[in-house]
Write a protein that holds these residues in place. Structure first.
Motif, PDB file in Angstrom:
ATOM      1  N   VAL A   1       0.843  -1.194   0.000  1.00 11.63           N
ATOM      2  CA  VAL A   1       0.000   0.000   0.000  1.00 11.63           C
ATOM      3  C   VAL A   1       0.882   1.250   0.000  1.00 11.63           C
ATOM      4  O   VAL A   1       0.672   2.167  -0.793  1.00 11.63           O
ATOM      5  N   MET A   2       1.891   1.272   0.867  1.00 12.78           N
ATOM      6  CA  MET A   2       2.799   2.420   0.912  1.00 12.78           C
ATOM      7  C   MET A   2       3.533   2.581  -0.414  1.00 12.78           C
ATOM      8  O   MET A   2       3.824   3.699  -0.831  1.00 12.78           O
ATOM      9  N   GLY A   3       3.833   1.465  -1.065  1.00 14.32           N
ATOM     10  CA  GLY A   3       4.544   1.491  -2.340  1.00 14.32           C
ATOM     11  C   GLY A   3       3.780   2.178  -3.451  1.00 14.32           C
ATOM     12  O   GLY A   3       4.358   2.545  -4.473  1.00 14.32           O
ATOM     13  N   LEU A   4       2.476   2.372  -3.267  1.00 13.51           N
ATOM     14  CA  LEU A   4       1.687   3.100  -4.264  1.00 13.51           C
ATOM     15  C   LEU A   4       2.059   4.576  -4.306  1.00 13.51           C
ATOM     16  O   LEU A   4       1.887   5.236  -5.324  1.00 13.51           O
ATOM     17  N   VAL A   5       2.579   5.102  -3.182  1.00 14.84           N
ATOM     18  CA  VAL A   5       2.966   6.512  -3.139  1.00 14.84           C
ATOM     19  C   VAL A   5       4.447   6.717  -2.814  1.00 14.84           C
ATOM     20  O   VAL A   5       4.988   7.785  -3.049  1.00 14.84           O
ATOM     21  N   PHE A   6       5.098   5.705  -2.281  1.00 21.67           N
ATOM     22  CA  PHE A   6       6.492   5.791  -1.852  1.00 21.67           C
ATOM     23  C   PHE A   6       7.276   4.749  -2.640  1.00 21.67           C
ATOM     24  O   PHE A   6       7.146   3.561  -2.385  1.00 21.67           O
ATOM     25  N   ASP A   7       8.056   5.187  -3.619  1.00 20.18           N
ATOM     26  CA  ASP A   7       8.805   4.264  -4.465  1.00 20.18           C
ATOM     27  C   ASP A   7      10.143   3.943  -3.814  1.00 20.18           C
ATOM     28  O   ASP A   7      11.087   4.728  -3.869  1.00 20.18           O
ATOM     29  N   MET A   8      10.220   2.781  -3.177  1.00 19.05           N
ATOM     30  CA  MET A   8      11.422   2.377  -2.452  1.00 19.05           C
ATOM     31  C   MET A   8      12.645   2.341  -3.359  1.00 19.05           C
ATOM     32  O   MET A   8      13.747   2.716  -2.957  1.00 19.05           O
ATOM     33  N   ASP A   9      12.459   1.873  -4.604  1.00 17.18           N
ATOM     34  CA  ASP A   9      13.593   1.794  -5.516  1.00 17.18           C
ATOM     35  C   ASP A   9      14.196   3.176  -5.754  1.00 17.18           C
ATOM     36  O   ASP A   9      15.409   3.336  -5.762  1.00 17.18           O
ATOM     37  N   LYS A  10      13.357   4.180  -5.930  1.00 18.35           N
ATOM     38  CA  LYS A  10      13.873   5.528  -6.174  1.00 18.35           C
ATOM     39  C   LYS A  10      14.521   6.115  -4.932  1.00 18.35           C
ATOM     40  O   LYS A  10      15.597   6.706  -5.001  1.00 18.35           O
ATOM     41  N   VAL A  11      13.873   5.970  -3.779  1.00 18.79           N
ATOM     42  CA  VAL A  11      14.389   6.577  -2.551  1.00 18.79           C
ATOM     43  C   VAL A  11      15.664   5.876  -2.091  1.00 18.79           C
ATOM     44  O   VAL A  11      16.702   6.516  -1.904  1.00 18.79           O
ATOM     45  N   VAL A  12      15.618   4.572  -1.912  1.00 16.11           N
ATOM     46  CA  VAL A  12      16.800   3.838  -1.449  1.00 16.11           C
ATOM     47  C   VAL A  12      17.848   3.780  -2.560  1.00 16.11           C
ATOM     48  O   VAL A  12      19.044   3.844  -2.293  1.00 16.11           O
TER      49      VAL A  12
END
Length: 179
Positions: free
Chosen positions: A149-160
């Motif tokens: 659900v968080m991944g719909l607004v928070f792109d882990m690949d881009k941030v990390v």
């Protein structure tokens, strides 16, 4: 009253649609970045398998140089541990090296406590490329439903991924410093 029911119905449909979309996301994630560094694989592996060396290149060390650190186990290699408590930007967690293939690979278990709980596996691989080495840094782990659900607004690949890119650039600068 009819307008309120319509608005609530639209909101309910939107929430159900978002939850349905989240449910279709993968059960696992992976973040991976690579860089070519003009250094021998053994020299680069040494920067990773000794947690004391991470202060030289880790992006999180630069974000919060005042974080509390604790080292355990052997100085380097399998069984070496590193725990940290830092600002909200670096969080709290610990790592333990689980595998070292000298000059080829270093793998470690990575446990986050804050800002969220997660258990992941990190890995560095070192592939000779002429007088340089292709260094690949990856992290993978489970994606439970709330992470989806968080991944719909928070792109882990881009941030990390940005942090991995910064860390590899720091490693490159450290490894390629004139002797």
């Amino acid at each position: 009253m009819l307008v309120l029911k319509i608005v609530l119905g639209v909101i309910a449909i939107a929430v159900i649609a978002l939850l349905g979309l989240a449910a279709t996301r993968p059960d696992r994630f992976m973040v991976k970045r690579a860089a070519t560094i003009k250094a021998r694989p053994e020299a680069l592996s040494a920067l990773v398998e000794d947690f004391h060396q991470w202060r030289l290149w880790s992006p999180w060390e630069k974000i919060d140089p005042d974080m509390t650190r604790a080292y355990g186990g052997p100085d380097k290699g399998v069984g070496a541990t590193y725990a940290w408590v830092g600002s909200a930007k670096v969080g709290t967690g610990d790592m333990e090296i689980t595998q070292v293939t000298p000059g080829r690979e270093v793998a470690f278990d990575l446990h986050f406590v804050k800002p969220f709980k997660a258990d992941n596996v990190g890995r560095f691989t070192f592939e000779p490329a002429g007088d340089s080495t292709l260094v690949t840094w990856s992290m993978e782990g489970a994606s439970p439903f709330m992470a989806k659900v968080m991944g719909l607004v928070f792109d882990m690949d881009k941030v990390v991924g940005k942090d991995f890119e910064a860390g590899l650039a720091n490693m490159k600068a450290e490894a390629e410093k004139p002797a």
